[in-house]
Each structure stands twice: as C-alpha cells, then as structure tokens.
Design an enzyme around this catalytic site. Structure first.
Site, PDB file in Angstrom:
ATOM      1  CE  LYS A  97      26.976 119.528  72.340  1.00  0.00           C
ATOM      2  NZ  LYS A  97      27.905 119.497  73.278  1.00  0.00           N
ATOM      3  CB  SER A  98      24.697 126.354  72.755  1.00  0.00           C
ATOM      4  OG  SER A  98      26.041 126.128  72.456  1.00  0.00           O
ATOM      5  CB  THR A  99      26.550 123.176  68.286  1.00  0.00           C
ATOM      6  OG1 THR A  99      27.443 123.496  69.154  1.00  0.00           O
ATOM      7  CG2 THR A  99      26.657 123.001  67.179  1.00  0.00           C
ATOM      8  CE1 TYR A 100      22.516 119.398  65.146  1.00  0.00           C
ATOM      9  CE2 TYR A 100      23.160 118.604  66.962  1.00  0.00           C
ATOM     10  CZ  TYR A 100      23.068 118.167  65.794  1.00  0.00           C
ATOM     11  OH  TYR A 100      23.830 117.365  64.926  1.00  0.00           O
ATOM     12  CB  ALA A 101      19.964 125.686  70.959  1.00  0.00           C
TER      13      ALA A 101
ATOM     14  CD  GLU B 297      11.090 113.500  73.125  1.00  0.00           C
ATOM     15  OE1 GLU B 297      11.923 114.386  73.698  1.00  0.00           O
ATOM     16  OE2 GLU B 297      10.921 112.379  73.729  1.00  0.00           O
TER      17      GLU B 297
ATOM     18  CD  GLN C 227      26.233 119.608  79.999  1.00  0.00           C
ATOM     19  OE1 GLN C 227      25.790 120.630  80.283  1.00  0.00           O
ATOM     20  NE2 GLN C 227      27.845 119.587  79.895  1.00  0.00           N
TER      21      GLN C 227
ATOM     22  CE1 TYR D 195       8.744 106.231  84.194  1.00  0.00           C
ATOM     23  CE2 TYR D 195      10.210 104.411  83.350  1.00  0.00           C
ATOM     24  CZ  TYR D 195       9.226 105.344  83.192  1.00  0.00           C
ATOM     25  OH  TYR D 195       8.724 105.370  81.953  1.00  0.00           O
TER      26      TYR D 195
ATOM     27  CD  GLN E  67      12.666 104.661  76.258  1.00  0.00           C
ATOM     28  OE1 GLN E  67      11.598 104.765  76.220  1.00  0.00           O
ATOM     29  NE2 GLN E  67      13.638 105.704  75.936  1.00  0.00           N
TER      30      GLN E  67
END
Length: 183
Positions: A109-113, A135, A154, A167, A177
């Site tokens: 998300k751009s908020t974190y980036a 990660e 997203q 898979y 997992q």
C-alpha cells in the site's frame, strides 16, 4: 489472462470462500484501508509478528536455506515497531483459497511505501491456500510503526487458462500455512 473486478472477487469470496474473512466494501475511516476495491482486495496484517534482531550476538549471516529462528523475536500486539533498517515477518488476517485458474499478485500500500516501509510478496499461485506470510522492511533510519488489523497490501487477481499442475497438485511447501511460515 485478465484482471478480475470487484463483482467477481465478491462472488468468489462469498460463494467459493476464496477470502475469509471478507470485507465487502473498502473500510477507510480512521484506519489504513482494507477490503474490496475496484480491481483488488486490500488485505490486513494480523497481530502476529516475528521481528529480525541481531541480539543473539552469534549470527553473522541470514541464510534462507537454514534460517536460525533465534534471529526472529516473536511479538503479538495491536502495534508493532520495526527497528531502523530492519525487517519483520507477519501474516495476513485473511485466509486465501486460490482457484485452479487464478493467480494473485500482491502489492504494498502507498500509505506504508511513502513512509519508507516496503512489503514483499510472492505470487498466490493457482491452487494455493493459506494465510499469507508478509515480509515487511523498514528502510528508514527510524523505528517504523505497523498497525495490526489494518490494511497492508492489495491483491490483484488474474484469471487464465487452468495449468496442468497447480501449487496444490505439486504439494508446495507453503500449502495451507496457518501462521508466520519461515523459509
């Protein structure tokens, strides 16, 4: 191969349990947004984290083939602080069940980036299911704050022709997992 819109994602989540829990609208008020958007689904980070630390004093190399679990401090809480220039693993709040002919690509998300916090994801392969191991890298010289139960990334869904082997068919090592899964 085409990207799938909101109505397709909603149908697959409600009828096929592709995403659980599923939020039918984009939730934005007072939080980092999560839920259904026009061409994707904004996932949340759960309150479980594993924070990389050099506090053991013995570790000199991070080896993805034999990761020393002592390098990862478990943490549970509504807010996680990642040390400067460090890294943490987390898991998604949502559980995914990917159809045999769909691949999911996940972007931060751009908020974190825009705050120097970078997320990395591998593709959600056809037939894969499970909680997503997230990660999170803090690229800044300051501690970074991550909000549990709020948006982190997203997922975009692309539908194509069904592959010969999924898979699930090849019994991938991250199939089903349930928590933060180490390499």
């Amino acid at each position: 191969m085409s990207i799938k819109p909101d109505h397709w994602i909603r149908k697959m989540a409600l009828e096929q349990k592709m995403i659980e829990p599923f939020e039918e609208k984009l939730v934005r008020k007072g939080v980092i947004s999560y839920g259904l958007s026009s061409f994707g689904y904004d996932i949340r980070v759960a309150n479980e984290f594993r924070i990389f630390t050099a506090s053991t004093g013995q570790l000199t190399v991070v080896d993805p083939k034999t990761l020393d679990e002592r390098a990862l401090v478990p943490y549970e809480g509504d807010v996680c602080f990642i040390p400067p220039n460090s890294f943490a693993l987390a898991r998604s709040l949502e559980y995914f069940r990917m159809p045999r002919n769909v691949i999911g690509l996940c972007l931060g998300k751009s908020t974190y980036a825009r705050a120097g916090i970078v997320t990395n994801f591998t593709p959600f392969e056809p037939g894969w299911e499970g909680f997503v191991t997230i990660e999170i890298s803090n690229t800044t010289p300051l501690p970074a704050k991550i909000y549990a139960n709020e948006g982190i990334a997203q997922v975009l869904f692309f539908e194509g022709e069904e592959p010969e082997v999924t898979y699930a068919d090849r019994q991938g090592k991250y199939q089903a997992q349930t928590g933060i899964t180490l390499p």
